[in-house]
Scaffold this motif. Structure first.
Motif, PDB file in Angstrom:
ATOM      1  N   UNK A   4      -2.334  10.039  16.509  1.00  0.00           N
ATOM      2  CA  UNK A   4      -0.978  10.580  16.402  1.00  0.00           C
ATOM      3  C   UNK A   4      -0.297  10.574  17.758  1.00  0.00           C
ATOM      4  N   UNK A   5      -1.021  10.964  18.798  1.00  0.00           N
ATOM      5  CA  UNK A   5      -0.457  10.964  20.161  1.00  0.00           C
ATOM      6  C   UNK A   5      -0.174   9.538  20.630  1.00  0.00           C
ATOM      7  N   UNK A   6      -1.046   8.614  20.256  1.00  0.00           N
ATOM      8  CA  UNK A   6      -0.888   7.223  20.670  1.00  0.00           C
ATOM      9  C   UNK A   6       0.357   6.598  20.050  1.00  0.00           C
ATOM     10  N   UNK A   7       0.653   6.969  18.810  1.00  0.00           N
ATOM     11  CA  UNK A   7       1.768   6.361  18.078  1.00  0.00           C
ATOM     12  C   UNK A   7       2.993   7.271  17.978  1.00  0.00           C
ATOM     13  N   UNK A   8       2.828   8.542  18.379  1.00  0.00           N
ATOM     14  CA  UNK A   8       3.902   9.537  18.281  1.00  0.00           C
ATOM     15  C   UNK A   8       4.316   9.836  16.835  1.00  0.00           C
ATOM     16  N   UNK A   9       3.429   9.472  15.898  1.00  0.00           N
ATOM     17  CA  UNK A   9       3.752   9.696  14.492  1.00  0.00           C
ATOM     18  C   UNK A   9       2.455   9.702  13.676  1.00  0.00           C
ATOM     19  N   UNK A  10       2.174  10.784  12.949  1.00  0.00           N
ATOM     20  CA  UNK A  10       0.923  10.837  12.171  1.00  0.00           C
ATOM     21  C   UNK A  10       0.833   9.759  11.094  1.00  0.00           C
ATOM     22  N   UNK A  11       1.974   9.408  10.467  1.00  0.00           N
ATOM     23  CA  UNK A  11       1.940   8.375   9.433  1.00  0.00           C
ATOM     24  C   UNK A  11       1.589   7.015  10.019  1.00  0.00           C
ATOM     25  N   UNK A  12       2.182   6.722  11.169  1.00  0.00           N
ATOM     26  CA  UNK A  12       1.881   5.449  11.827  1.00  0.00           C
ATOM     27  C   UNK A  12       0.416   5.387  12.217  1.00  0.00           C
ATOM     28  N   UNK A  13      -0.092   6.502  12.741  1.00  0.00           N
ATOM     29  CA  UNK A  13      -1.509   6.571  13.103  1.00  0.00           C
ATOM     30  C   UNK A  13      -2.397   6.352  11.896  1.00  0.00           C
ATOM     31  N   UNK A  14      -2.007   6.944  10.770  1.00  0.00           N
ATOM     32  CA  UNK A  14      -2.774   6.789   9.532  1.00  0.00           C
ATOM     33  C   UNK A  14      -2.744   5.340   9.061  1.00  0.00           C
ATOM     34  N   UNK A  15      -1.595   4.688   9.186  1.00  0.00           N
ATOM     35  CA  UNK A  15      -1.484   3.288   8.780  1.00  0.00           C
ATOM     36  C   UNK A  15      -2.376   2.395   9.650  1.00  0.00           C
ATOM     37  N   UNK A  16      -2.455   2.714  10.936  1.00  0.00           N
ATOM     38  CA  UNK A  16      -3.322   1.937  11.832  1.00  0.00           C
ATOM     39  C   UNK A  16      -4.782   2.082  11.402  1.00  0.00           C
ATOM     40  N   UNK A  17      -5.175   3.314  11.089  1.00  0.00           N
ATOM     41  CA  UNK A  17      -6.544   3.545  10.621  1.00  0.00           C
ATOM     42  C   UNK A  17      -6.771   2.833   9.290  1.00  0.00           C
ATOM     43  N   UNK A  18      -5.766   2.865   8.405  1.00  0.00           N
ATOM     44  CA  UNK A  18      -5.881   2.216   7.100  1.00  0.00           C
ATOM     45  C   UNK A  18      -6.110   0.712   7.252  1.00  0.00           C
ATOM     46  N   UNK A  19      -5.343   0.084   8.131  1.00  0.00           N
ATOM     47  CA  UNK A  19      -5.488  -1.356   8.359  1.00  0.00           C
ATOM     48  C   UNK A  19      -6.866  -1.661   8.918  1.00  0.00           C
ATOM     49  N   UNK A  20      -7.336  -0.811   9.825  1.00  0.00           N
ATOM     50  CA  UNK A  20      -8.652  -1.017  10.427  1.00  0.00           C
ATOM     51  C   UNK A  20      -9.755  -0.895   9.386  1.00  0.00           C
ATOM     52  N   UNK A  21      -9.696   0.156   8.565  1.00  0.00           N
ATOM     53  CA  UNK A  21     -10.710   0.358   7.526  1.00  0.00           C
ATOM     54  C   UNK A  21     -10.664  -0.778   6.512  1.00  0.00           C
ATOM     55  N   UNK A  22      -9.456  -1.180   6.110  1.00  0.00           N
ATOM     56  CA  UNK A  22      -9.300  -2.261   5.140  1.00  0.00           C
ATOM     57  C   UNK A  22      -9.873  -3.568   5.684  1.00  0.00           C
ATOM     58  N   UNK A  23      -9.619  -3.835   6.968  1.00  0.00           N
ATOM     59  CA  UNK A  23     -10.130  -5.048   7.601  1.00  0.00           C
ATOM     60  C   UNK A  23     -11.650  -5.030   7.667  1.00  0.00           C
ATOM     61  N   UNK A  24     -12.213  -3.888   8.040  1.00  0.00           N
ATOM     62  CA  UNK A  24     -13.674  -3.765   8.066  1.00  0.00           C
ATOM     63  C   UNK A  24     -14.269  -3.969   6.670  1.00  0.00           C
TER      64      UNK A  24
END
Length: 208
Positions: free
Chosen positions: A57-77
Protein backbone atom coordinates in the motif's frame (compact mmCIF):
# COMPACT_ATOMS: atom_id res chain seq x y z
CA UNK A 1 -11.12 -65.19 2.67
CA UNK A 2 -9.65 -65.92 -0.76
CA UNK A 3 -11.62 -63.02 -2.19
CA UNK A 4 -10.18 -60.66 0.44
CA UNK A 5 -6.67 -61.87 -0.20
CA UNK A 6 -7.14 -61.46 -3.94
CA UNK A 7 -8.42 -57.89 -3.54
CA UNK A 8 -5.52 -57.06 -1.24
CA UNK A 9 -3.07 -58.52 -3.73
CA UNK A 10 -4.59 -56.56 -6.63
CA UNK A 11 -4.48 -53.33 -4.61
CA UNK A 12 -0.84 -53.99 -3.73
CA UNK A 13 -0.06 -54.66 -7.40
CA UNK A 14 -1.80 -51.46 -8.47
CA UNK A 15 0.06 -49.38 -5.89
CA UNK A 16 3.38 -50.82 -7.04
CA UNK A 17 2.49 -50.08 -10.68
CA UNK A 18 1.60 -46.45 -9.86
CA UNK A 19 4.79 -45.87 -7.89
CA UNK A 20 7.02 -47.62 -10.42
CA UNK A 21 5.59 -45.44 -13.19
CA UNK A 22 6.85 -42.26 -11.49
CA UNK A 23 10.23 -40.85 -12.49
CA UNK A 24 11.21 -39.12 -9.25
CA UNK A 25 14.47 -37.87 -10.76
CA UNK A 26 12.84 -35.86 -13.55
CA UNK A 27 13.68 -32.17 -13.18
CA UNK A 28 10.26 -30.86 -14.23
CA UNK A 29 8.62 -33.19 -11.69
CA UNK A 30 10.75 -31.63 -8.94
CA UNK A 31 10.13 -28.08 -10.18
CA UNK A 32 6.39 -28.77 -10.29
CA UNK A 33 6.43 -29.96 -6.68
CA UNK A 34 8.46 -26.88 -5.74
CA UNK A 35 5.85 -24.45 -7.10
CA UNK A 36 2.98 -26.47 -5.63
CA UNK A 37 4.53 -26.00 -2.19
CA UNK A 38 6.04 -22.54 -2.72
CA UNK A 39 2.99 -20.66 -4.05
CA UNK A 40 0.74 -20.89 -0.94
CA UNK A 41 3.72 -20.10 1.30
CA UNK A 42 4.49 -17.04 -0.82
CA UNK A 43 1.00 -15.53 -0.81
CA UNK A 44 0.52 -16.17 2.89
CA UNK A 45 3.82 -14.52 3.83
CA UNK A 46 3.36 -11.53 1.49
CA UNK A 47 -0.28 -10.93 2.48
CA UNK A 48 0.56 -11.01 6.18
CA UNK A 49 3.48 -8.66 5.64
CA UNK A 50 1.05 -6.31 3.92
CA UNK A 51 -1.41 -6.61 6.80
CA UNK A 52 1.21 -5.75 9.42
CA UNK A 53 3.39 -3.28 7.47
CA UNK A 54 1.25 -2.05 4.53
CA UNK A 55 4.40 -2.23 2.38
CA UNK A 56 2.51 -2.69 -0.90
CA UNK A 57 0.00 0.00 0.00
CA UNK A 58 2.84 2.40 0.85
CA UNK A 59 4.68 1.46 -2.34
CA UNK A 60 1.65 2.20 -4.54
CA UNK A 61 -0.11 4.79 -2.34
CA UNK A 62 -3.31 2.81 -2.82
CA UNK A 63 -4.46 -0.46 -1.20
CA UNK A 64 -6.40 -1.53 -4.31
CA UNK A 65 -3.39 -1.03 -6.55
CA UNK A 66 -1.26 -2.98 -4.09
CA UNK A 67 -3.83 -5.78 -4.09
CA UNK A 68 -3.86 -5.85 -7.90
CA UNK A 69 -0.06 -6.17 -7.94
CA UNK A 70 -0.27 -9.11 -5.54
CA UNK A 71 -3.09 -10.61 -7.64
CA UNK A 72 -1.02 -10.45 -10.83
CA UNK A 73 1.94 -11.99 -9.03
CA UNK A 74 -0.10 -14.86 -7.56
CA UNK A 75 -1.86 -15.45 -10.90
CA UNK A 76 1.49 -15.54 -12.72
CA UNK A 77 2.94 -17.99 -10.21
CA UNK A 78 -0.14 -20.14 -10.75
CA UNK A 79 0.47 -20.18 -14.50
CA UNK A 80 4.10 -21.17 -13.92
CA UNK A 81 3.02 -23.94 -11.52
CA UNK A 82 0.46 -25.27 -14.00
CA UNK A 83 2.98 -25.15 -16.85
CA UNK A 84 5.53 -27.25 -15.00
CA UNK A 85 2.80 -29.61 -13.81
CA UNK A 86 1.72 -30.27 -17.40
CA UNK A 87 5.33 -30.59 -18.60
CA UNK A 88 6.11 -32.99 -15.76
CA UNK A 89 3.18 -35.22 -16.68
CA UNK A 90 4.02 -35.26 -20.38
CA UNK A 91 7.47 -36.63 -19.51
CA UNK A 92 6.15 -39.36 -17.24
CA UNK A 93 5.09 -42.81 -18.46
CA UNK A 94 1.46 -43.88 -18.46
CA UNK A 95 0.43 -46.18 -15.62
CA UNK A 96 -1.34 -49.34 -16.76
CA UNK A 97 -3.70 -48.98 -13.80
CA UNK A 98 -4.97 -45.64 -15.12
CA UNK A 99 -4.98 -46.51 -18.82
CA UNK A 100 -8.69 -47.08 -19.44
CA UNK A 101 -11.70 -45.18 -20.78
CA UNK A 102 -13.47 -44.94 -17.42
CA UNK A 103 -10.48 -43.19 -15.83
CA UNK A 104 -10.21 -40.76 -18.74
CA UNK A 105 -13.92 -39.97 -18.63
CA UNK A 106 -13.74 -39.42 -14.89
CA UNK A 107 -10.77 -37.12 -15.46
CA UNK A 108 -12.76 -34.94 -17.86
CA UNK A 109 -15.69 -34.74 -15.43
CA UNK A 110 -13.41 -33.71 -12.55
CA UNK A 111 -11.70 -31.04 -14.67
CA UNK A 112 -15.07 -29.55 -15.63
CA UNK A 113 -16.33 -29.61 -12.03
CA UNK A 114 -13.06 -28.16 -10.77
CA UNK A 115 -13.07 -25.31 -13.25
CA UNK A 116 -16.71 -24.52 -12.48
CA UNK A 117 -15.82 -24.16 -8.79
CA UNK A 118 -12.77 -22.01 -9.52
CA UNK A 119 -14.42 -19.70 -12.06
CA UNK A 120 -17.67 -19.20 -10.13
CA UNK A 121 -15.86 -18.55 -6.85
CA UNK A 122 -13.71 -15.92 -8.57
CA UNK A 123 -16.87 -14.40 -10.05
CA UNK A 124 -18.53 -14.20 -6.62
CA UNK A 125 -15.48 -12.78 -4.82
CA UNK A 126 -14.06 -10.58 -7.56
CA UNK A 127 -10.34 -9.98 -8.01
CA UNK A 128 -9.87 -8.22 -4.69
CA UNK A 129 -11.86 -10.77 -2.73
CA UNK A 130 -10.03 -13.65 -4.38
CA UNK A 131 -6.53 -12.25 -3.96
CA UNK A 132 -6.26 -11.36 -0.27
CA UNK A 133 -8.04 -8.01 -0.40
CA UNK A 134 -8.97 -8.28 3.27
CA UNK A 135 -5.27 -8.20 4.19
CA UNK A 136 -5.20 -4.76 2.54
CA UNK A 137 -8.12 -3.61 4.66
CA UNK A 138 -10.60 -3.98 1.79
CA UNK A 139 -13.32 -6.00 3.48
CA UNK A 140 -16.42 -7.51 1.93
CA UNK A 141 -19.74 -6.17 3.24
CA UNK A 142 -21.06 -9.63 4.00
CA UNK A 143 -20.10 -13.27 3.68
CA UNK A 144 -20.70 -14.74 0.23
CA UNK A 145 -23.24 -17.56 0.42
CA UNK A 146 -24.22 -17.96 -3.24
CA UNK A 147 -22.98 -20.80 -5.45
CA UNK A 148 -20.40 -22.30 -5.17
CA UNK A 149 -20.02 -21.29 -1.52
CA UNK A 150 -23.39 -22.83 -0.71
CA UNK A 151 -22.23 -26.29 -1.80
CA UNK A 152 -18.71 -26.47 -0.36
CA UNK A 153 -16.21 -24.59 1.76
CA UNK A 154 -13.21 -23.02 0.02
CA UNK A 155 -14.40 -23.82 -3.54
CA UNK A 156 -11.33 -22.19 -5.08
CA UNK A 157 -9.01 -24.68 -3.40
CA UNK A 158 -11.37 -27.63 -3.91
CA UNK A 159 -11.80 -26.75 -7.57
CA UNK A 160 -8.07 -26.40 -8.12
CA UNK A 161 -7.44 -29.79 -6.50
CA UNK A 162 -10.14 -31.45 -8.61
CA UNK A 163 -8.62 -29.95 -11.76
CA UNK A 164 -5.19 -31.34 -10.90
CA UNK A 165 -6.71 -34.74 -10.15
CA UNK A 166 -8.79 -34.74 -13.31
CA UNK A 167 -5.85 -33.85 -15.55
CA UNK A 168 -3.74 -36.56 -13.90
CA UNK A 169 -6.43 -39.19 -14.53
CA UNK A 170 -6.98 -37.98 -18.10
CA UNK A 171 -3.26 -38.35 -18.80
CA UNK A 172 -3.08 -41.64 -16.88
CA UNK A 173 -0.01 -40.54 -14.94
CA UNK A 174 0.82 -41.76 -11.44
CA UNK A 175 3.12 -38.76 -11.00
CA UNK A 176 0.10 -36.51 -11.39
CA UNK A 177 -1.72 -38.27 -8.58
CA UNK A 178 1.27 -37.76 -6.30
CA UNK A 179 1.52 -34.06 -7.19
CA UNK A 180 -2.23 -33.72 -6.65
CA UNK A 181 -1.80 -35.21 -3.18
CA UNK A 182 0.73 -32.48 -2.40
CA UNK A 183 -1.65 -29.85 -3.82
CA UNK A 184 -4.36 -31.08 -1.46
CA UNK A 185 -2.04 -31.19 1.54
CA UNK A 186 -0.52 -27.72 1.08
CA UNK A 187 -4.01 -26.24 0.66
CA UNK A 188 -5.17 -27.94 3.84
CA UNK A 189 -2.14 -26.62 5.73
CA UNK A 190 -2.62 -23.14 4.24
CA UNK A 191 -6.24 -23.11 5.41
CA UNK A 192 -5.11 -23.82 8.98
CA UNK A 193 -3.35 -20.44 8.87
CA UNK A 194 -5.67 -18.49 6.57
CA UNK A 195 -9.11 -19.17 8.01
CA UNK A 196 -8.37 -18.16 11.64
CA UNK A 197 -6.49 -15.08 10.46
CA UNK A 198 -9.30 -14.01 8.13
CA UNK A 199 -11.79 -14.40 10.99
CA UNK A 200 -9.52 -12.23 13.14
CA UNK A 201 -9.43 -9.53 10.44
CA UNK A 202 -13.22 -9.34 10.23
CA UNK A 203 -13.68 -9.44 14.01
CA UNK A 204 -11.17 -6.66 14.57
CA UNK A 205 -10.77 -4.59 11.39
CA UNK A 206 -7.76 -2.28 11.50
CA UNK A 207 -8.51 1.42 11.21
CA UNK A 208 -5.46 3.51 10.23
Amino acid sequence: MNSSVEKCYKFHESAIDLLSSIDFCDTTFKVSLFFVIFNPIFWNIVSRLEYYTHFLTKLTNNPKTGCYILAVTIFTLGIVRNYYFEQALYKQVVSQVLENEFTKSLGVILIVLGQILVITSMYQLGIIGTYCGDYFGILMKERVRAFPFNVCENPMYRGSTLSFLGFSLLQGKGAGLLITFFVHMVYEIALKFEEPFTMKIYRNPKID
